[in-house]
Design a protein around this motif. Structure first.
Motif, PDB file in Angstrom:
ATOM      1  N   GLU A 250       0.813  -1.213   0.000  1.00  0.00           N
ATOM      2  CA  GLU A 250       0.000   0.000   0.000  1.00  0.00           C
ATOM      3  C   GLU A 250       0.847   1.264   0.000  1.00  0.00           C
ATOM      4  OE1 GLU A 250      -3.201  -0.135  -0.396  1.00  0.00           O
ATOM      5  OE2 GLU A 250      -3.170  -2.334  -0.375  1.00  0.00           O
ATOM      6  N   ASP A 251       2.124   1.174  -0.343  1.00  0.00           N
ATOM      7  CA  ASP A 251       2.988   2.348  -0.356  1.00  0.00           C
ATOM      8  C   ASP A 251       2.447   3.382  -1.354  1.00  0.00           C
ATOM      9  OD1 ASP A 251       5.371   3.908  -1.626  1.00  0.00           O
ATOM     10  OD2 ASP A 251       6.147   3.173   0.287  1.00  0.00           O
ATOM     11  N   THR A 252       2.084   4.545  -0.844  1.00  0.00           N
ATOM     12  CA  THR A 252       1.420   5.561  -1.666  1.00  0.00           C
ATOM     13  C   THR A 252       2.328   6.086  -2.771  1.00  0.00           C
ATOM     14  OG1 THR A 252       0.060   6.217   0.227  1.00  0.00           O
ATOM     15  CG2 THR A 252       0.201   7.758  -1.633  1.00  0.00           C
ATOM     16  N   ASP A 253       3.559   6.413  -2.431  1.00  0.00           N
ATOM     17  CA  ASP A 253       4.479   6.947  -3.443  1.00  0.00           C
ATOM     18  C   ASP A 253       4.741   5.928  -4.540  1.00  0.00           C
ATOM     19  OD1 ASP A 253       4.665   9.336  -2.076  1.00  0.00           O
ATOM     20  OD2 ASP A 253       6.488   8.782  -0.989  1.00  0.00           O
ATOM     21  N   TRP A 254       4.894   4.664  -4.138  1.00  0.00           N
ATOM     22  CA  TRP A 254       5.138   3.604  -5.123  1.00  0.00           C
ATOM     23  C   TRP A 254       3.948   3.484  -6.073  1.00  0.00           C
ATOM     24  CZ3 TRP A 254       3.130  -0.953  -6.930  1.00  0.00           C
ATOM     25  CH2 TRP A 254       4.001  -1.818  -7.599  1.00  0.00           C
ATOM     26  N   ARG A 255       2.759   3.515  -5.535  1.00  0.00           N
ATOM     27  CA  ARG A 255       1.570   3.374  -6.379  1.00  0.00           C
ATOM     28  C   ARG A 255       1.385   4.583  -7.297  1.00  0.00           C
ATOM     29  NH1 ARG A 255      -1.703  -0.682  -6.009  1.00  0.00           N
ATOM     30  NH2 ARG A 255      -1.444  -2.192  -4.331  1.00  0.00           N
ATOM     31  N   ARG A 256       1.719   5.771  -6.816  1.00  0.00           N
ATOM     32  CA  ARG A 256       1.635   6.946  -7.684  1.00  0.00           C
ATOM     33  C   ARG A 256       2.610   6.836  -8.846  1.00  0.00           C
ATOM     34  NH1 ARG A 256       1.449  11.563  -2.912  1.00  0.00           N
ATOM     35  NH2 ARG A 256      -0.803  11.426  -2.481  1.00  0.00           N
ATOM     36  N   ALA A 257       3.808   6.351  -8.554  1.00  0.00           N
ATOM     37  CA  ALA A 257       4.795   6.178  -9.622  1.00  0.00           C
ATOM     38  C   ALA A 257       4.303   5.156 -10.639  1.00  0.00           C
ATOM     39  CB  ALA A 257       6.134   5.745  -9.029  1.00  0.00           C
ATOM     40  N   LYS A 258       3.702   4.079 -10.163  1.00  0.00           N
ATOM     41  CA  LYS A 258       3.183   3.061 -11.070  1.00  0.00           C
ATOM     42  C   LYS A 258       2.050   3.614 -11.930  1.00  0.00           C
ATOM     43  CE  LYS A 258       0.927  -1.457 -11.196  1.00  0.00           C
ATOM     44  NZ  LYS A 258       0.338  -2.567 -10.428  1.00  0.00           N
ATOM     45  N   GLU A 259       1.142   4.372 -11.310  1.00  0.00           N
ATOM     46  CA  GLU A 259       0.029   4.944 -12.058  1.00  0.00           C
ATOM     47  C   GLU A 259       0.511   5.916 -13.135  1.00  0.00           C
ATOM     48  OE1 GLU A 259      -2.316   6.601  -8.972  1.00  0.00           O
ATOM     49  OE2 GLU A 259      -2.991   4.644  -8.206  1.00  0.00           O
ATOM     50  N   ALA A 260       1.555   6.686 -12.820  1.00  0.00           N
ATOM     51  CA  ALA A 260       2.103   7.619 -13.807  1.00  0.00           C
ATOM     52  C   ALA A 260       2.676   6.867 -15.010  1.00  0.00           C
ATOM     53  CB  ALA A 260       3.190   8.484 -13.155  1.00  0.00           C
ATOM     54  N   LEU A 261       3.319   5.740 -14.770  1.00  0.00           N
ATOM     55  CA  LEU A 261       3.876   4.948 -15.857  1.00  0.00           C
ATOM     56  C   LEU A 261       2.774   4.284 -16.681  1.00  0.00           C
ATOM     57  CD1 LEU A 261       6.878   3.493 -13.881  1.00  0.00           C
ATOM     58  CD2 LEU A 261       7.056   4.923 -15.934  1.00  0.00           C
TER      59      LEU A 261
END
Length: 379
Positions: A250-261
């Motif tokens: 559930e790491d927020t920063d990790w998920r944001r990076a994934k969504e951007a990609l």
């Protein structure tokens, strides 16, 4: 990829032609795994001459860290060989017309892994579709393990494979090699898993939090499921921390990076669909590489959290070798892990062990933990 430096390419003197891509400097690799990289480079050098323009089919979009490691290893090796990837796709974005537009001639590379067979139907069906769509191209299947459970599926695959006049199969264990040589007419060669070519700067460390972690499959390739039962990650009382890396955190920063990609991928696919497939390729490759780097970093952190790892995932074993982590490789349902172990891990380090059963795995993990230096044990 993942911050790796690339050798600058010299401009061509003929403006009418796109410059021929020259091989990069020898690939960086983890020194104690250098022999695997050298072996696969020797095999690929005959199939992918310097400057080859090619397509690469099967970029991973899933959360299986092993698939991301394979992708990054493939990309590094093709770069080292001077190959120029003119088209790339994932399981959902393959388009024969776009491939032909981006690559009017040249070989097609099918991504490596453990999907040659009928365990993972979508990957096998895509493989067969590419073979049917491009009978006039050289097609190279990058290192795979093979397993068919249904004879009808094997018969269908044999018909498609044998109809293609220029198919080469690379197999990553001797069992798969012998199986393919017995069944298919295409030349079959042995080569190690391409994850060994992951650049060292993509192998992220982590913080030790447990004595023993258990990376246990929760899919159809699991022999019996995790030792504490299937489900979310959990810590057994007095036992290992159990998880499967296909479950993203559930790491927020990790998920944001994934969504951007993912958004970058979507924009690139829109550009390709709007009539500019060649122009979309650089952005699409950047998105695929970025997603793979994110997943690989997550997997490395998970493995580094244990002083000793037990796993029935082949790439848990491969990444633990790359990271120099003590670990036990446990049998999976179909024998893939053992076949690879027998083929390539004969000269394994003393901090690596094999186990056939959970009880044996616990025993060997305990012995590895007891044998660690005090600072590694956390004493």
């Amino acid at each position: 990829m993942c911050g790796a430096n690339e050798t600058p390419k010299k401009p061509t003197k003929t403006p009418q032609k796109r410059p021929t891509r020259k091989p990069s400097a020898p690939p960086s690799y983890v020194p104690h795994c250098a022999h695997y990289v050298s072996y696969v480079l020797t095999v690929l050098d005959r199939l992918v001459p310097a400057g080859t323009r090619c397509a690469l089919i099967g970029a991973p979009l899933n959360s299986n860290v092993g698939d991301s490691a394979i992708w990054l290893g493939q990309r590094a090796l093709l770069d080292a060989l001077g190959a120029d990837v003119r088209y790339a796709c994932d399981l959902m974005s393959y388009d024969a017309g776009q491939l032909a537009a981006c690559l009017p001639d040249g070989p097609i590379m099918l991504t490596g892994g453990g999907t040659l067979g009928d365990l993972w139907e979508a990957s096998q069906l895509l493989r067969e579709q590419v073979l049917r769509d491009f009978p006039d191209r050289r097609i190279v299947q990058l290192p795979q393990s093979v397993h068919f459970t249904d004879h009808a599926n094997l018969t269908r695959a044999r018909r498609v494979f044998d109809a293609h006049p220029d198919l080469t199969l690379l197999l990553r264990d001797r069992h798969s090699l012998h199986r393919c040589r017995a069944v298919f007419e295409a030349p079959s060669l042995l080569a190690p898993d391409l994850a060994f070519a992951v650049p060292p700067d993509a192998l992220i460390g982590g913080t030790v939090a447990h004595d023993v972690i258990w990376l246990a499959r929760e899919d159809k390739e699991s022999a019996k499921g995790p030792p504490a039962g299937r489900g979310t990650a959990r810590k057994e009382r007095g036992g290992p921390y159990v998880f499967d890396w296909t479950r993203e955190g559930e790491d927020t920063d990790w998920r944001r990076a994934k969504e951007a990609l993912w958004r970058s991928r979507a924009r690139a696919l829109c550009r390709a669909a709007s009539g500019d497939p060649p122009g979309a390729v650089p952005a699409l490759l950047a998105a695929y590489d970025g997603l793979a780097c994110l997943q690989l970093a997550r997997g490395c952190r998970l493995l580094a959290a244990g002083r000793v790892t037990v796993t029935d995932r082949l790439h848990g074993h491969v990444l633990a070798l790359l990271l120099g982590l003590p670990h036990v490789l446990l049998a999976d349902r179909y024998g893939k892990a053992r076949s690879y172990w027998d083929t390539w891990t004969t000269h394994r380090p003393p901090t690596t062990a094999w186990a056939w059963t959970e009880a044996e795995a616990r025993q060997r993990a305990g012995a590895l933990l007891a044998g660690l230096r005090p600072e590694r044990r956390g004493a």
